[in-house]
Design a protein around this motif. Structure first.
Motif, PDB file in Angstrom:
ATOM      1  N   PHE A  48       0.829  -1.207   0.000  1.00 20.43           N
ATOM      2  CA  PHE A  48       0.000   0.000   0.000  1.00 20.43           C
ATOM      3  C   PHE A  48       0.865   1.260   0.000  1.00 20.43           C
ATOM      4  O   PHE A  48       0.457   2.300  -0.525  1.00 20.43           O
ATOM      5  CB  PHE A  48      -1.003   0.000   1.167  1.00 20.43           C
ATOM      6  CG  PHE A  48      -0.419   0.329   2.519  1.00 20.43           C
ATOM      7  CD1 PHE A  48      -0.135   1.636   2.879  1.00 20.43           C
ATOM      8  CD2 PHE A  48      -0.187  -0.668   3.442  1.00 20.43           C
ATOM      9  CE1 PHE A  48       0.396   1.946   4.124  1.00 20.43           C
ATOM     10  CE2 PHE A  48       0.337  -0.376   4.693  1.00 20.43           C
ATOM     11  CZ  PHE A  48       0.632   0.937   5.033  1.00 20.43           C
ATOM     12  N   MET A  49       2.057   1.194   0.583  1.00 23.11           N
ATOM     13  CA  MET A  49       2.963   2.344   0.585  1.00 23.11           C
ATOM     14  C   MET A  49       3.499   2.602  -0.825  1.00 23.11           C
ATOM     15  O   MET A  49       3.578   3.757  -1.258  1.00 23.11           O
ATOM     16  CB  MET A  49       4.120   2.106   1.550  1.00 23.11           C
ATOM     17  CG  MET A  49       3.710   1.981   3.002  1.00 23.11           C
ATOM     18  SD  MET A  49       5.137   1.632   4.071  1.00 23.11           S
ATOM     19  CE  MET A  49       4.324   1.541   5.668  1.00 23.11           C
ATOM     20  N   ILE A  98      -4.198   5.345   6.158  1.00 17.17           N
ATOM     21  CA  ILE A  98      -3.369   5.181   4.963  1.00 17.17           C
ATOM     22  C   ILE A  98      -2.964   3.722   4.733  1.00 17.17           C
ATOM     23  O   ILE A  98      -2.634   3.332   3.609  1.00 17.17           O
ATOM     24  CB  ILE A  98      -2.118   6.090   5.046  1.00 17.17           C
ATOM     25  CG1 ILE A  98      -1.495   6.277   3.650  1.00 17.17           C
ATOM     26  CG2 ILE A  98      -1.135   5.570   6.085  1.00 17.17           C
ATOM     27  CD1 ILE A  98      -0.462   7.384   3.579  1.00 17.17           C
ATOM     28  N   ASN A  99      -3.035   2.901   5.774  1.00 19.21           N
ATOM     29  CA  ASN A  99      -2.745   1.463   5.638  1.00 19.21           C
ATOM     30  C   ASN A  99      -3.927   0.783   4.961  1.00 19.21           C
ATOM     31  O   ASN A  99      -4.691   0.029   5.574  1.00 19.21           O
ATOM     32  CB  ASN A  99      -2.482   0.838   7.002  1.00 19.21           C
ATOM     33  CG  ASN A  99      -1.246   1.366   7.666  1.00 19.21           C
ATOM     34  OD1 ASN A  99      -0.841   2.507   7.435  1.00 19.21           O
ATOM     35  ND2 ASN A  99      -0.623   0.564   8.502  1.00 19.21           N
ATOM     36  N   SER A 101      -5.553  -0.313   0.673  1.00 22.46           N
ATOM     37  CA  SER A 101      -5.259  -0.455  -0.745  1.00 22.46           C
ATOM     38  C   SER A 101      -5.681   0.790  -1.526  1.00 22.46           C
ATOM     39  O   SER A 101      -6.439   1.633  -1.034  1.00 22.46           O
ATOM     40  CB  SER A 101      -5.996  -1.673  -1.304  1.00 22.46           C
ATOM     41  OG  SER A 101      -7.401  -1.442  -1.299  1.00 22.46           O
ATOM     42  N   ALA A 102      -5.204   0.871  -2.767  1.00 25.34           N
ATOM     43  CA  ALA A 102      -5.611   1.982  -3.636  1.00 25.34           C
ATOM     44  C   ALA A 102      -7.114   1.971  -3.859  1.00 25.34           C
ATOM     45  O   ALA A 102      -7.759   3.034  -3.884  1.00 25.34           O
ATOM     46  CB  ALA A 102      -4.866   1.895  -4.966  1.00 25.34           C
ATOM     47  N   GLU A 103      -7.709   0.776  -4.021  1.00 28.03           N
ATOM     48  CA  GLU A 103      -9.167   0.681  -4.198  1.00 28.03           C
ATOM     49  C   GLU A 103      -9.893   1.211  -2.971  1.00 28.03           C
ATOM     50  O   GLU A 103     -10.932   1.871  -3.087  1.00 28.03           O
ATOM     51  CB  GLU A 103      -9.558  -0.775  -4.438  1.00 28.03           C
ATOM     52  CG  GLU A 103      -9.121  -1.359  -5.749  1.00 28.03           C
ATOM     53  CD  GLU A 103      -9.499  -2.827  -5.831  1.00 28.03           C
ATOM     54  OE1 GLU A 103     -10.358  -3.165  -6.657  1.00 28.03           O
ATOM     55  OE2 GLU A 103      -8.935  -3.627  -5.054  1.00 28.03           O
ATOM     56  N   HIS A 104      -9.371   0.895  -1.808  1.00 30.26           N
ATOM     57  CA  HIS A 104      -9.949   1.372  -0.554  1.00 30.26           C
ATOM     58  C   HIS A 104      -9.877   2.903  -0.486  1.00 30.26           C
ATOM     59  O   HIS A 104     -10.861   3.566  -0.154  1.00 30.26           O
ATOM     60  CB  HIS A 104      -9.184   0.736   0.612  1.00 30.26           C
ATOM     61  CG  HIS A 104      -9.779   0.952   1.950  1.00 30.26           C
ATOM     62  ND1 HIS A 104      -9.786  -0.020   2.923  1.00 30.26           N
ATOM     63  CD2 HIS A 104     -10.364   2.038   2.535  1.00 30.26           C
ATOM     64  CE1 HIS A 104     -10.357   0.447   4.013  1.00 30.26           C
ATOM     65  NE2 HIS A 104     -10.703   1.712   3.804  1.00 30.26           N
ATOM     66  N   LYS A 105      -8.714   3.432  -0.807  1.00 33.30           N
ATOM     67  CA  LYS A 105      -8.546   4.884  -0.769  1.00 33.30           C
ATOM     68  C   LYS A 105      -9.534   5.585  -1.703  1.00 33.30           C
ATOM     69  O   LYS A 105     -10.036   6.672  -1.402  1.00 33.30           O
ATOM     70  CB  LYS A 105      -7.106   5.260  -1.126  1.00 33.30           C
ATOM     71  CG  LYS A 105      -6.073   4.874  -0.059  1.00 33.30           C
ATOM     72  CD  LYS A 105      -4.671   5.236  -0.502  1.00 33.30           C
ATOM     73  CE  LYS A 105      -3.643   5.016   0.606  1.00 33.30           C
ATOM     74  NZ  LYS A 105      -3.417   3.597   0.918  1.00 33.30           N
ATOM     75  N   ALA A 106      -9.798   4.973  -2.850  1.00 27.45           N
ATOM     76  CA  ALA A 106     -10.706   5.568  -3.826  1.00 27.45           C
ATOM     77  C   ALA A 106     -12.139   5.656  -3.296  1.00 27.45           C
ATOM     78  O   ALA A 106     -12.951   6.440  -3.815  1.00 27.45           O
ATOM     79  CB  ALA A 106     -10.681   4.776  -5.121  1.00 27.45           C
ATOM     80  N   ILE A 111      -7.899  10.556   3.717  1.00 28.07           N
ATOM     81  CA  ILE A 111      -6.906   9.598   4.183  1.00 28.07           C
ATOM     82  C   ILE A 111      -6.184  10.227   5.369  1.00 28.07           C
ATOM     83  O   ILE A 111      -5.935  11.437   5.380  1.00 28.07           O
ATOM     84  CB  ILE A 111      -5.904   9.248   3.066  1.00 28.07           C
ATOM     85  CG1 ILE A 111      -6.628   8.622   1.876  1.00 28.07           C
ATOM     86  CG2 ILE A 111      -4.809   8.315   3.591  1.00 28.07           C
ATOM     87  CD1 ILE A 111      -7.380   7.343   2.189  1.00 28.07           C
ATOM     88  N   VAL A 112      -5.856   9.405   6.364  1.00 29.17           N
ATOM     89  CA  VAL A 112      -5.123   9.888   7.538  1.00 29.17           C
ATOM     90  C   VAL A 112      -3.953   8.957   7.823  1.00 29.17           C
ATOM     91  O   VAL A 112      -3.953   7.795   7.427  1.00 29.17           O
ATOM     92  CB  VAL A 112      -6.025   9.974   8.790  1.00 29.17           C
ATOM     93  CG1 VAL A 112      -7.114  11.016   8.606  1.00 29.17           C
ATOM     94  CG2 VAL A 112      -6.631   8.610   9.122  1.00 29.17           C
ATOM     95  N   THR A 113      -2.963   9.465   8.522  1.00 30.59           N
ATOM     96  CA  THR A 113      -1.902   8.643   9.082  1.00 30.59           C
ATOM     97  C   THR A 113      -2.049   8.662  10.601  1.00 30.59           C
ATOM     98  O   THR A 113      -2.847   9.428  11.157  1.00 30.59           O
ATOM     99  CB  THR A 113      -0.513   9.165   8.689  1.00 30.59           C
ATOM    100  OG1 THR A 113      -0.281  10.405   9.379  1.00 30.59           O
ATOM    101  CG2 THR A 113      -0.394   9.380   7.189  1.00 30.59           C
ATOM    102  N   SER A 114      -1.269   7.836  11.269  1.00 28.76           N
ATOM    103  CA  SER A 114      -1.347   7.823  12.737  1.00 28.76           C
ATOM    104  C   SER A 114      -0.860   9.133  13.323  1.00 28.76           C
ATOM    105  O   SER A 114      -1.188   9.460  14.465  1.00 28.76           O
ATOM    106  CB  SER A 114      -0.535   6.654  13.308  1.00 28.76           C
ATOM    107  OG  SER A 114       0.783   6.660  12.812  1.00 28.76           O
ATOM    108  N   ARG A 115      -0.129   9.929  12.549  1.00 31.16           N
ATOM    109  CA  ARG A 115       0.352  11.211  13.056  1.00 31.16           C
ATOM    110  C   ARG A 115      -0.733  12.294  13.004  1.00 31.16           C
ATOM    111  O   ARG A 115      -0.806  13.156  13.878  1.00 31.16           O
ATOM    112  CB  ARG A 115       1.573  11.682  12.276  1.00 31.16           C
ATOM    113  CG  ARG A 115       2.295  12.807  13.015  1.00 31.16           C
ATOM    114  CD  ARG A 115       3.287  13.589  12.197  1.00 31.16           C
ATOM    115  NE  ARG A 115       4.232  12.807  11.438  1.00 31.16           N
ATOM    116  CZ  ARG A 115       5.264  13.350  10.803  1.00 31.16           C
ATOM    117  NH1 ARG A 115       5.473  14.652  10.863  1.00 31.16           N
ATOM    118  NH2 ARG A 115       6.085  12.613  10.090  1.00 31.16           N
TER     119      ARG A 115
END
Length: 304
Positions: A48-49, A98-99, A101-106, A111-115
């Motif tokens: 995913f990264m 953010i962890n 897949s691209a399909e998930h992000k779509a 989108i968020v990160t742990s930060r």
């Protein structure tokens, strides 16, 4: 000669980090990938990264050293079922970690990160929005507990962080006669996070260690993947830093997918061989890029 840039996540082995042009957490590496002047980006991390790097820098060839480097948060999420779940909350904003897949992000609005997850969700609630959160159940449960949110949650977990448990921690703490501290990543189970002195991102935990100024003989337990311990001990060799136990005192919790980034695999990728992220269509990337860019624009304002 093509310009090759190698990125490595903190959870890769020390020898892999030493091969990289940039080592960081998900947010740092996303920003670096977006702005990298590179013909080839070798991403020593998980799939995913590498997908995120390709989405943000579509003109670069992005190579994942090992095809098997996935993530349980991805494998535990069926995208068709996720789409139906999202559609069952038509008046909610879909925030995805953010962890994913691209399909998930779509299928996401943000989108968020742990930060930045705390700040972004607080921002949405301040605007009067209702939120659903995916895919990490543990992270969402902690946010609901910590801030009194009522976010419906998806039900995937990080198989590494989910192994940390309160019973093992209690036993480890009881065996320590000096002061003791626990810092934890928010992918860990809620009972562990409730016990922690600090909960934060990988970079956040590293900074906590760097600035630690309390008892010099304290035992500091870290509830996250063991790769970051290398960076912590490098920064503060004077401290007693241990990975939090997962069972019967075992301090051996590694991400098997991150550790697929071997020296040989990274060298092959730097030579142009490996898993090329070439399966995302322009439409796929456009759909996934929008919520990522929304996060990056927010982060630029808040973390400049």
């Amino acid at each position: 000669m093509p310009r090759v840039v190698t990125l490595a996540h903190y959870y890769t082995a020390p020898e892999i980090q030493q091969m990289a042009d940039k080592v960081g957490d998900s947010l740092e590496l996303s920003l670096f990938a977006r702005d990298a002047d590179a013909d080839i980006i070798v991403f020593a991390g998980v799939r995913f990264m590498a997908e995120t790097a390709k989405i943000l820098n579509p003109n670069a060839t992005v190579i994942l050293p090992d095809a098997g480097s996935t993530c349980s948060l991805v494998t535990q999420t069926d995208v068709t079922t996720l789409k139906a779940w999202r559609e069952s909350y038509p008046d909610h904003v879909h925030v995805s970690y953010i962890n994913s897949s691209a399909e998930h992000k779509a299928l996401s609005d943000w989108i968020v990160t742990s930060r930045n997850v705390d700040d972004i969700i607080a921002h949405l609630y301040a605007e009067g929005k209702k939120v659903i959160f995916s895919p990490d159940r543990n992270m969402g449960a902690y946010l609901n507990f910590q801030h009194g949110y009522d976010m419906p949650l998806w039900s995937a977990v990080c198989e590494v962080h989910d192994k940390f448990n309160q019973t093992a921690l209690d036993e480890a703490f009881a065996a320590v006669k000096t002061a003791k501290y626990l810092i934890a990543h928010p992918e860990s189970p809620l009972p562990v996070l409730q016990q922690a002195d600090y909960v934060g991102s990988t970079s956040g935990m590293l900074n906590w260690i760097k600035t630690f100024d309390k008892e010099p003989d304290a035992a500091i337990f870290v509830a996250t993947e063991d790769g970051i311990l290398y960076n912590m001990r490098l920064a503060r060799p004077d401290l007693n830093i241990e990975q939090a136990p997962i069972y019967a005192g075992c301090q051996c919790n590694s991400c098997p997918y991150m550790k697929m980034n071997t020296i040989e695999a990274v060298k092959r990728a730097q030579a142009g061989q490996g898993t090329v992220i070439d399966y995302l269509t322009p439409a796929d990337m456009d759909a996934a890029r929008a919520p990522i860019e929304r996060m990056l624009e927010f982060s630029k304002r808040y973390y400049a």
